[in-house]
Design a protein around this motif. Sequence first.
Motif, mmCIF file in Angstrom:
data_model
loop_
_atom_site.group_PDB
_atom_site.id
_atom_site.type_symbol
_atom_site.label_atom_id
_atom_site.label_comp_id
_atom_site.label_asym_id
_atom_site.label_seq_id
_atom_site.Cartn_x
_atom_site.Cartn_y
_atom_site.Cartn_z
ATOM 1 N N TYR A 285 0.854 -1.187 0.000
ATOM 2 C CA TYR A 285 0.000 0.000 0.000
ATOM 3 C C TYR A 285 0.890 1.237 0.000
ATOM 4 C CZ TYR A 285 1.147 0.538 4.951
ATOM 5 O OH TYR A 285 1.822 0.699 6.133
ATOM 6 N N GLY A 286 0.282 2.381 -0.291
ATOM 7 C CA GLY A 286 0.993 3.646 -0.261
ATOM 8 C C GLY A 286 0.230 4.666 0.554
ATOM 9 N N VAL A 287 0.919 5.701 0.991
ATOM 10 C CA VAL A 287 0.307 6.807 1.729
ATOM 11 C C VAL A 287 0.792 8.116 1.124
ATOM 12 C CG1 VAL A 287 0.089 7.973 3.955
ATOM 13 C CG2 VAL A 287 0.138 5.471 3.860
ATOM 14 N N PHE A 288 -0.153 8.951 0.736
ATOM 15 C CA PHE A 288 0.144 10.261 0.153
ATOM 16 C C PHE A 288 -0.393 11.336 1.086
ATOM 17 C CE2 PHE A 288 -1.894 13.473 -2.894
ATOM 18 C CZ PHE A 288 -0.825 14.361 -2.813
ATOM 19 N N VAL A 289 0.499 12.196 1.578
ATOM 20 C CA VAL A 289 0.112 13.285 2.467
ATOM 21 C C VAL A 289 -0.106 14.533 1.602
ATOM 22 C CG1 VAL A 289 0.710 14.628 4.510
ATOM 23 C CG2 VAL A 289 1.442 12.243 4.325
ATOM 24 N N ASN A 290 -1.325 14.987 1.539
ATOM 25 C CA ASN A 290 -1.745 16.006 0.575
ATOM 26 C C ASN A 290 -1.481 17.423 1.086
ATOM 27 O OD1 ASN A 290 -2.937 17.129 -1.713
ATOM 28 N ND2 ASN A 290 -4.985 17.087 -0.801
ATOM 29 N N HIS A 291 -0.189 17.725 1.286
ATOM 30 C CA HIS A 291 0.204 19.049 1.755
ATOM 31 C C HIS A 291 1.422 19.509 0.969
ATOM 32 C CE1 HIS A 291 -2.285 19.508 5.462
ATOM 33 N NE2 HIS A 291 -2.363 18.191 5.323
ATOM 34 N N PRO A 292 1.349 20.668 0.298
ATOM 35 C CA PRO A 292 2.517 21.159 -0.437
ATOM 36 C C PRO A 292 3.591 21.771 0.449
ATOM 37 C CG PRO A 292 0.678 22.678 -0.665
ATOM 38 C CD PRO A 292 0.149 21.494 0.075
#
Length: 772
Positions: free
Chosen positions: A203-210
């Motif tokens: 699985y993957g985890v993407f943290v949606n913060h620039p």
Amino acid sequence: MKFTDGFWQKRKGVAIHSPAEVRDYRINGNSIILYAPVNKILHRGQTLQGPMLTIELSSPCSDIIRVVSRHFIKRQKDPEFELNINNGFVPEICDEDRQLVLKSGETLVRVDKVDFSMSFYYRGRLLTKTGRGQMGYITVEGQGAYMREQLDLSVGECVYGLGERFSAFVKNGQSIDIWNEDGGTSSEQAYKSIPFYITNKGYGVFVNHPEKVSFEVASEAVSRVQFSVSGESLDYFVVGGRDLKEVIHNYTALTGRPSLPPAWSFGLWLTTSFTTDYDENTVASFADGMLQRDIPLRVFHFDCFWMKEYEWCSFQWDKEVFPDPVNMLKRLKEKGLKICVWINPYIAQKSVLFGQAAENGYLLKLEDGEAWQWDLWQPGMGIVDFTNPAACEWYAGKLNELLDMGVDCFKTDFGERIPTDVVYHNGEDPQKMHNYYTYLYNKVVYDLLAQRFGKEEAVLFARSATVGSQKFPVHWGGDCVSRYESMAESLRGGLSLCMSGFGFWSHDISGFENTAAPDLYKRWAAFGLLSTHSRLHGSSSYRVPWLFDEESVDVVRYFSRLKCSIMPYLFSTACDTAICGVPSMRPMILEFERDRACDYLDTQYMLGDSLLVAPVFNEEGSVDYYLPEGTWTNFISNRRVSGGAWQYEKHDFMSLPLMVRPNSIIAVGSNENVPDYDYLKDTTFHIFELGEAEPAAATIYSMDGRPEGLVRAARNGENVSVAVSGIRNYSIIMRNVGAVSNLKGASFEAHPLGAELIYLEGSDEITFKIVG
């Protein structure tokens, strides 16, 4: 960022508030909104004070689950990653007695209402979990508020990605800040910081913060990945899939697929180098020298000093050394070369453009409205503000004038050292713009090339990146030094980037800083010419091979020609990357995730599905590498090797382990002089170790990215069938097969590599029996 003092205590001045239960919830259309106080509510009086977190669960598309946790709701203008959200996608939501379930495709999250936890599953298999004391709203005395999440790691779980990191390939034990910096390849800093990780648990985890995201990867809490951001909210996605390839496929569906670079860009690039002296005679001598030595050269790059010193960027040729740039470029293009020039987003005070840019508001500003400036890199330089549409148009206009002269592409250097004490045209938060700036910069340049030449011809050579920058290839590894250790750290960085959604990657062959010894130059050339993109570039010395030794000429010639010859295979791999998101250059774990020996491998890689490359990292030529199960074949020497074990070999400079996976078909073209030619004509298909009842196939794409050729092969005992369609004039070589009989429709002849069939029809099925 660390908040605790060991496992039991918090650091001084730190208060952590974590959800204790789900007190209330709403099913709001396609999402679930949870109201989670940080204490167990035993009586109504306890509801009169907080904190309480509001947690929203939703799904933007199949197999991706979004989690947004908030303390206070803040409304402010921020840059946001461009995501492909399917607003029409409807996940399944189930309200059970004690639990809430949101299911997206085969991925779901299960929420325990009573004792707060969220558990993520794929097809019933637990991926990761967060519970009491993990998610949290945190205050730090003197620093402000943070939001944190901690996701569990299981026994043996390895974490990869987080951008182009030059540290250890497996990120467990590392503290990593997602903050682009110009730190070279020999430090913990990174040019391309991507808040996405993937694990060998699938699985993957993407943290949606620039903005800056701080990761503690099995470091602060050794059985968890922690990530935190400053502020009052945290937004992340858990990405599921049936294997690691599908996880990356799903992640790039959300953030953007890598665009397909033009076929010519896969050839050899040669540059002037950085601080060297050069003029048209120097450039012509390099191009002619490569031609005279029969070395295929496809792109010539002019580095910084094509412009006058102190004036970067003026986008004007230095007339003292290039008095007639239009005709010079014409003469180079008549030699069959594409032209690249170096640019960056900075405008020096001495540049003829600085006054115009400052007066019109095209530069980042200070609070008082004056242009922000500093002296690092260029004296008095300002930085173009790409949030200003007029500045974008102005900048693109200057580049368009270069395209009119004959330039084909740009090396978009820098974009990492972006200040945070500035004001943007559109008022966006400068902290959050620091990483995001590179996306806007490279997008302006890439869009111009796509508009001018068509997307199929657009390509950059970019250094900095953030989420979504994979749409603007190609990226290279930045400033490495001329040492074997730096060669290895460059490879680690490339493999990490390719596990972060990027499809294509390059590096400075033989190192940027200093001048390599001839042995290092030759070893790095073999590695570089078996990367997706290949560039000879340096700092204070030229990188043409004859300045090292004559054998260097032979090595660069051999591997350049080899790369051109396997372009039907490489370009088909690239087309698959653009379609599916799976990188062309792959860590071993991405192809062999069930082979635990591959978990930590970072000195070898797969180039597409079928070719394994193990660069040589020492002068002696000794190399240790691992082969998964099966009988592999060295593409160069034709030597067969049994896998499932480590191999210990020694190679001269004209060789390295370039191993073909069993049950593979490698398409080899008829042209060794250029990378861009007709891949559907006069193609030779090398067939390796067909498995029993395991059909092998290879799709061949035309240079415009269309799948027009197909080869299929299958074996049943000694009987083999091969079907070819869409290819004009082809041959087949059964590698390591001595003789065949009982042919239908054709005859085989002896070949040094095996048995060769020369067949001239566009499509047919051939059957035969292997007898030797």
